[in-house]
Enzyme design. Structure first.
Site, PDB file in Angstrom:
ATOM      1  CE  LYS A  50      39.872  39.247  38.651  1.00  0.00           C
ATOM      2  NZ  LYS A  50      39.758  38.078  38.020  1.00  0.00           N
ATOM      3  CD  GLN A  94      37.974  36.435  35.095  1.00  0.00           C
ATOM      4  OE1 GLN A  94      38.801  37.332  35.300  1.00  0.00           O
ATOM      5  NE2 GLN A  94      37.336  35.578  35.737  1.00  0.00           N
ATOM      6  CG  ASP A 117      45.121  34.382  36.697  1.00  0.00           C
ATOM      7  OD1 ASP A 117      44.685  34.905  37.930  1.00  0.00           O
ATOM      8  OD2 ASP A 117      44.476  34.479  35.512  1.00  0.00           O
TER       9      ASP A 117
END
Ligand code: GUN
Length: 295
Positions: A50, A94, A117
């Site tokens: 990422k 994460q 997200d």
């Protein structure tokens, strides 16, 4: 059958995003903050990917790593600090987090306007309400983009989603149901408690596997010609690899591919699109914070 090449599409999308970011007026660049707790090798590798993609697109990123025994309140204080930082557009925590920090509590701590997200209650609620101002989870958004760019029509199709996670199965099912061009499907969601799974999956015109079980979907479970999207990224031991492991999907690719319609490989299918969509969501967050209308 035709391969749905997520890797190559992701590189096209990344280039398109880089052009849009380069054309942004004003000196401030979009920025995403990554929060990682502990050293889980898969999480380390995902976050590194990422960071690299952000750099390619021209999005700034910062990485915050904490030990896996960090107290929940201390982690949340860090998230609050990122929420209050006006230079940070997007925050990604994460998952999975260590057991003493429930993932959902952490996702809900992120300011909904920075929730790239799409896992915050507010953004999930907007998805249910079909309110387009919310953030949509990256993997589901990547799957719709893949089908769209390959010209695979969704309206009227029988879609079967195997898996009911917050990250993929549930938001994806809701997207396929939306009353719009990339929706209007007839959606069935099945999971580990579904009896005779094959009987259900064989109904699918579009079959999505998102269960995290290596090679679980075999040829007997797929209708000939069906579109197959494999979301699984499972590490299985493989002595022939330097790393000692290989990545395999939830679909038994070798048996399914000869009879299916267009199918995603693993790796190189859905994974790269998830990362590209994170950049798209970060740009959306930047535009929201800057008060610019999306292009
Ligand atoms: N873990 C697995 N997939 C994801 C994702 O899309 N976002 C985050 N934050 N964690 C994940």
């Amino acid at each position: 059958m035709e391969l749905l090449d997520g890797k190559s599409l992701a590189s096209t999308l990344t280039q398109e995003l880089a052009d849009r970011v380069a054309a942004l007026p004003g000196a401030r660049r979009p920025k995403v903050a990554f929060v990682r707790v502990g050293e889980d090798p898969a999480s380390v590798s995902y976050v590194r990917k990422k960071e690299r993609t952000a750099a390619e697109v021209g999005i700034e990123s910062e990485l915050h790593v904490f030990p896996d025994d960090i107290a929940k309140d201390d982690l949340f204080a860090e998230v609050d600090r990122l929420n209050a930082d006006p230079t940070v557009d997007g925050i990604l925590i994460q998952s999975p987090l260590p057991g003493h920090i429930p993932d959902e509590e952490a996702f809900d701590r992120v300011d909904p306007s920075k929730d790239v997200d799409g896992f915050h209650k507010v953004n999930l609620g907007k998805l249910v309400q079909e309110d387009p101002t919310g953030f949509v989870a990256c993997t589901p958004r990547g799957i719709l983009t893949l089908l769209d760019r390959y010209g695979i029509a969704i309206p009227g199709k029988r879609v079967v989603v195997v898996g009911r996670s917050l990250i993929v199965g549930k938001p994806l099912a809701l997207l396929f149901l939306r009353r719009q061009q990339l929706g209007n499907a007839t959606v069935t969601v099945c999971h580990s408690r579904t009896p005779d799974l094959g009987e259900v999956t064989r109904q699918a015109d579009i079959l999505v596997a998102a269960v995290g079980q290596p090679r679980m979907i075999d040829a007997s479970m797929v209708r000939p010609g069906a579109v197959v999207v494999d979301v699984g990224i499972n590490r299985v031991p493989d002595a022939s690899k330097k790393s000692g492991h290989a990545l395999v999907g939830d679909v038994d690719f070798d048996s399914v591919q000869p009879l299916s319609g267009p199918i995603t490989p693993v790796p190189g299918g859905v994974g790269p699109l998830t990362v590209a969509m994170l950049m798209e969501n970060t740009l959306q967050a930047y535009q929201l914070h800057e008060g610019v209308h999306p292009a």
